[in-house]
Design a protein around this motif. Sequence first.
Motif, PDB file in Angstrom:
ATOM      1  N   HIS A  38      -0.894  31.934 -30.872  1.00  0.00           N
ATOM      2  CA  HIS A  38      -0.724  31.507 -32.340  1.00  0.00           C
ATOM      3  C   HIS A  38      -1.013  33.036 -33.072  1.00  0.00           C
ATOM      4  O   HIS A  38      -1.491  33.833 -32.459  1.00  0.00           O
ATOM      5  CB  HIS A  38      -1.940  30.725 -32.704  1.00  0.00           C
ATOM      6  CG  HIS A  38      -3.357  31.095 -32.311  1.00  0.00           C
ATOM      7  ND1 HIS A  38      -4.056  32.113 -32.875  1.00  0.00           N
ATOM      8  CD2 HIS A  38      -4.104  30.610 -31.191  1.00  0.00           C
ATOM      9  CE1 HIS A  38      -5.291  32.271 -32.437  1.00  0.00           C
ATOM     10  NE2 HIS A  38      -5.115  31.365 -31.301  1.00  0.00           N
ATOM     11  N   PRO A  96      -3.279  27.990 -35.271  1.00  0.00           N
ATOM     12  CA  PRO A  96      -4.412  28.484 -34.741  1.00  0.00           C
ATOM     13  C   PRO A  96      -5.580  27.715 -34.626  1.00  0.00           C
ATOM     14  O   PRO A  96      -5.776  26.343 -35.019  1.00  0.00           O
ATOM     15  CB  PRO A  96      -4.535  29.551 -35.981  1.00  0.00           C
ATOM     16  CG  PRO A  96      -3.333  29.641 -36.616  1.00  0.00           C
ATOM     17  CD  PRO A  96      -2.851  28.447 -36.597  1.00  0.00           C
ATOM     18  N   THR A 152       2.310  27.053 -32.672  1.00  0.00           N
ATOM     19  CA  THR A 152       1.063  26.899 -32.232  1.00  0.00           C
ATOM     20  C   THR A 152       0.169  27.127 -33.571  1.00  0.00           C
ATOM     21  O   THR A 152       0.028  27.963 -34.092  1.00  0.00           O
ATOM     22  CB  THR A 152       0.428  27.500 -31.188  1.00  0.00           C
ATOM     23  OG1 THR A 152       1.231  27.348 -30.091  1.00  0.00           O
ATOM     24  CG2 THR A 152      -1.057  27.016 -30.836  1.00  0.00           C
ATOM     25  N   GLY A 173      -6.066  26.627 -30.482  1.00  0.00           N
ATOM     26  CA  GLY A 173      -4.893  26.069 -31.336  1.00  0.00           C
ATOM     27  C   GLY A 173      -4.552  24.790 -30.706  1.00  0.00           C
ATOM     28  O   GLY A 173      -4.801  24.074 -29.822  1.00  0.00           O
TER      29      GLY A 173
END
Length: 640
Positions: free
Chosen positions: A221, A348, A346, A360
């Motif tokens: 992420h 976080p 992704t 994430g």
Amino acid sequence: MRIIHRRRAALVVSAATVLLTTGTVSAPVHAAGPPTADLRADVDRDGTVDLTGTTDTAGEDTWTTARGAVFLPNLDDDSKRCKATSPLGKPLSDARLASCNDAQDAVVNGAEDAADLARLRTVPLPELASNATGRVEVLTGLTKTRLHIKRNGKWSLVLPGQKLTAAELRAGVELGIEGRDIIRDRAVWDGRAVVRLTVTADGRTTSDDVTLRVAPLLTHHHAQRAQELLVTKVKGTDPGAKAQQKFVADLTEHAKAANLPAPRTFTGGEFNDVWAQDFFEPGYVGMTGPGGKSQSIRIMIRSVQEWRDAGREVFTKLRGPGVGGVQLAYGTDSGGTLDSMGNLETIPPHAHNGKSYPAGRIIQGQFPATGEKPAKSLRTMLASQGLQDPLLLDTGWLHVGHVDEFVQFLPADTPRGWRMAVADPEGGLKLLRDAKAAGHGAKRLFSRPAGTFPVPKDTIDQTLASAQHREDNALAARKIAENVAILKRETGVTDAEIIKVPALYSRASKWPGVSAADSPRLARTGASTTFLDILGKSPKKSGTASGRSSAAAAPEPTSAWIPGAINGVVLGNDRYLAPKQWGPVVDGKDIFTEAVTAAYAQAGMKVSYIDDYYPYHLGSGEVHCGTNTLRDTSTAWWGR
């Protein structure tokens, strides 16, 4: 779990219990029995196997995301022994290419490979009788693991039935375990390995079991620090090749400004595939190593697109010390645009409504109208890791259909640690309306000079007067709002944490002289080095060049009209690289550039710009689509 075999235990207890009778008072007296098997692993994940205390005993028989011993899938190539060709010099098949890694042989390949082993230790038994023997064995996960023993400073494979000597058990034995694969389907293997130590002495046998689990394969992420950029570098002297070479040169300068090394380059395979974001996804696995330091292996996930031979560079270019790769099974549902890795981003780390995602959470696009989703093998593998629970969003309104075309997540100095940025077509239209109201309606929408590559000639007035543009941006705004509502519900993110980035969308057939059937908007799932390639050629993939079914193409979806600023690269906590906007210039300033810069400033980010008009923007992507990023892997996924 300590086991004393029942029959022998009864004998020991009856022999060790002596009744002393003095009047009416009696009490049991227990004689000291033979030493008990005691196997330990790093259950509390601090990097040390505790042999004297109890920190690694509680919970050794179970495993949760918060506690339990972890081992790595040892899929890198520390000794660089994996080859790309056969002894005759012919390219290996995809399966053979992907099958080579450190866990596939029976040896520990040097000090770096030894660091990838999760340690187990037997508690020393100094009082053990000289005729005692022992053994260690993997009870669960045997075919998915390799167990090694350290003898005289060297590692060797533990063989079936192999015995431990009394001298070894007295001193204590050091073991190392490695995984031979990731979890691909938890219904087949959930990643667990149960290791048993058995000790026999003086006619008494005791055993102790420890449960470990292979580290989950995780995706990155944007709150993780960028460490290296990757991009395709093509050869040639045609205008397209030169444009791509210029992009790579410019990217190198931006990397330098962000204190990053020069980008690593791919060749792009047979099709000169310039979409480095799409043919693989960087992943990683990690555990706590000696001294409490992170021990991790990068594992690149090749896209489930068999025709996309650039994905082979995961193994030929990237695999090596500390870096491995996996290839998932191709299937009848794989190979289309939804399987490109730009369709995997992704969120976080966050927690909401009693659910926590310390590493994430993945988002991917799907086409609800036709039921099309990313390939089952990919979805199953991602879900089987048990940590990042993929969330599917509606990307059917986009021609390419990737989530990176309208949403991203930015590191920010906030309690949450990040903000969400979304493309804002209403904001883009407002910029045009404001410019028109100020008397600039005759300005060209695109300020890019005409040249080798086509540049639309529409003015601000013409764009605002176009019913097609109004419809396209109304569709984009509605679909983005629906997806944002899902993300708010799933993450708890608030409107105050959302940054709106001005954008414009338009259907693929907008390009002058180009029909919807051969639009450059079909190109991102293919590859190209010349404009003719973008317009006409498609890769070796059945169906349309984009891999979408004909049903998904009606009504015609949209793509970014002005280069999509949301489709950029987070280079640092305060640095963002966006595609050059080429928007209308009013009073010497590009109104989209000014607005985009101001939007990202809300997250404390300074924006720099790179010209990606060819091949990325014309190919229905931007700078994020054409690059990839390796990020920091040191943060513990269990949130230590």
